[in-house]
Design a protein around this motif. Structure first.
Motif, PDB file in Angstrom:
ATOM      1  N   ARG A 271       0.767  -1.243  -0.155  1.00  0.00           N
ATOM      2  CA  ARG A 271      -0.012  -0.199  -0.168  1.00  0.00           C
ATOM      3  C   ARG A 271       0.680   1.345  -0.123  1.00  0.00           C
ATOM      4  NH1 ARG A 271      -5.363  -1.144   3.281  1.00  0.00           N
ATOM      5  NH2 ARG A 271      -6.295  -2.913   1.974  1.00  0.00           N
ATOM      6  N   ALA A 272       1.836   1.157   0.692  1.00  0.00           N
ATOM      7  CA  ALA A 272       2.866   2.288   0.892  1.00  0.00           C
ATOM      8  C   ALA A 272       3.428   2.573  -0.469  1.00  0.00           C
ATOM      9  CB  ALA A 272       3.599   2.260   1.948  1.00  0.00           C
ATOM     10  N   GLN A 275       1.681   4.261  -3.233  1.00  0.00           N
ATOM     11  CA  GLN A 275       1.664   5.426  -3.228  1.00  0.00           C
ATOM     12  C   GLN A 275       2.712   6.165  -3.421  1.00  0.00           C
ATOM     13  OE1 GLN A 275      -0.355   5.361   1.013  1.00  0.00           O
ATOM     14  NE2 GLN A 275      -1.691   7.095   0.199  1.00  0.00           N
ATOM     15  N   SER A 276       3.902   5.695  -2.931  1.00  0.00           N
ATOM     16  CA  SER A 276       5.128   6.355  -3.205  1.00  0.00           C
ATOM     17  C   SER A 276       5.803   6.141  -4.590  1.00  0.00           C
ATOM     18  CB  SER A 276       6.078   5.869  -2.327  1.00  0.00           C
ATOM     19  OG  SER A 276       6.441   4.387  -2.673  1.00  0.00           O
ATOM     20  N   TYR A 287       5.090   7.035   3.568  1.00  0.00           N
ATOM     21  CA  TYR A 287       4.034   6.701   3.293  1.00  0.00           C
ATOM     22  C   TYR A 287       3.771   5.439   4.253  1.00  0.00           C
ATOM     23  CZ  TYR A 287       3.562   9.549  -0.808  1.00  0.00           C
ATOM     24  OH  TYR A 287       3.745  10.679  -1.425  1.00  0.00           O
ATOM     25  N   ILE A 291       0.607   4.178   8.565  1.00  0.00           N
ATOM     26  CA  ILE A 291      -0.228   3.252   7.487  1.00  0.00           C
ATOM     27  C   ILE A 291      -0.937   2.093   8.439  1.00  0.00           C
ATOM     28  CG2 ILE A 291       1.366   1.377   7.005  1.00  0.00           C
ATOM     29  CD1 ILE A 291       0.426   1.925   4.075  1.00  0.00           C
TER      30      ILE A 291
END
Ligand code: ACM
Length: 360
Positions: A271-272, A275-276, A287, A291
């Motif tokens: 997930r991080a 986004q990154s 990110y 989280i």
């Protein structure tokens, strides 16, 4: 296995923005200096930016200098002794305020404050016993009746004198930090000596589903473990995750708290990274910190200030079928306090703090 399971789930759902995750695995055979050299190989030859794994604290400590030197990230899914921070590590297993403190409160309340400690001979048991000593000795009547260590490759004969000593001293409970194959040997020696788990149980942070399955229900029944995840937790989503895992990976591996953390930490990472757009530490960390993810144990969250994780302490007791019955659990997620700065062991001892504890 939890790592590979999460990777498969992520790839089947299309990867990270269409990019497939690829696992590169080397086998360090439980030897700390192999962990260090293989971590260096992952970084330098395999060009890996994020390493998922390590069980024993000695192996984590072997890898940290590598990830710090090359500015990589280690995601570590194992409960450990706390008192550590590295910018290059995310810790998703329990810190002592999330497993030792509730275990001390539970055991002293239900069995008494006279403890005997037995552990494997390396850093995690020494440090864990130090912490447990503080929690127990501060209670009225708290006393440590013994503190013994066995080699990591201990044999049956190593446990015989320890169990004799336990029998002679009659503590209220035994705190075990034995890991690996020695776990089965300790519990077997205990049962063979006629020590009664209903009256004088072993309490542990590491004896989980895999060890119980190895030693068998008859030997394990009645003993306690404090963990943030058990297969038996009654929570929406947990049964589904276990069913999906077994359909894909079979029934040989026994999911436990490390499996669960290994699983959810890959999802946190994915997930991080979505986004990154990068798995390089400087791009990823902003990110990753803060989280959240709906894990099988509950909604977990990476603490931005200490890189540890909000988790759900539970106490389980093995029943006659070899399953952990959850006899107490935290009402809500507990933030990590790896240096035990804000935490007081008393936090856990008041009746009703843990669900299932109200009646004492
Ligand atoms: C451990 O060595 N952290 C179980």
């Amino acid at each position: 296995m939890g790592t590979l399971f999460a990777i498969r789930e992520i790839n089947e759902a299309g990867g990270i923005d269409g990019r497939e995750l690829q696992a590169i695995h080397h086998d360090p055979q439980c030897v700390p200096h192999h962990y260090r050299s293989l971590a260096a190989r992952l970084v330098q030859q395999d060009k890996v930016n994020v390493i998922f794994g390590c069980y024993m604290s000695s192996t984590r400590k072997a890898v940290i200098p590598v990830v710090e030197k090359w500015q990589r990230l280690l995601m570590y899914p194992t409960l450990y002794e706390g008192f550590e921070f590295s910018r290059n590590v995310i810790y998703t297993g329990a810190a002592p305020n999330q497993n030792s403190a509730p275990l001390a409160a539970y055991m002293t309340r239900h069995f008494g404050p006279r403890v005997y400690m037995v552990g494997s001979d390396y850093i995690y048991p020494y440090e864990s016993n130090r912490i447990m000593s503080d929690f127990v000795l501060e209670r009225p009547g708290g006393v440590k009746l013994g503190e013994r260590y066995v080699k990591l490759d201990a044999s049956e004969a190593d446990f015989a004198p320890i169990v004799r000593d336990i029998k002679a001293k009659q503590p209220d409970f035994v705190f075990s930090t034995v890991v690996g194959t020695g776990t089965r040997l300790l519990y077997e020696a205990y049962a063979n000596a006629g020590l009664d788990s209903s009256r004088m149980p072993i309490a542990s942070l590491t004896t989980c589903e895999a060890e119980v399955s190895e030693m068998g229900a008859a030997v394990a029944a009645g003993h306690f473990t404090s963990a943030t995840y058990f297969q038996t937790i009654d929570r929406e989503g947990n049964a589904d995750v276990l069913t999906r895992f077994r359909a894909q990976f079979g029934t040989e591996d026994e999911p436990n708290m490390c499996w669960e953390a290994a699983y959810f930490q890959v999802h946190l990472f994915a997930r991080a990274m979505l986004q990154s757009g990068s798995d390089e530490i400087d791009r990823l960390l902003p990110y990753l910190l803060g989280i959240e993810f709906e894990a099988p144990q509950g909604r977990v969250r990476i603490d931005a200030s200490n890189h540890h994780t909000r988790l759900y302490p539970r106490i389980g007791r093995v029943d006659g079928q070899g399953r952990f019955v959850v006899c107490a659990e935290s009402r809500c997620g507990v933030d990590p306090d790896p240096y035990l700065v804000n935490h007081a062991s008393d936090d856990w001892s008041a009746p009703g703090v843990m669900l299932g504890e109200a009646s004492g």
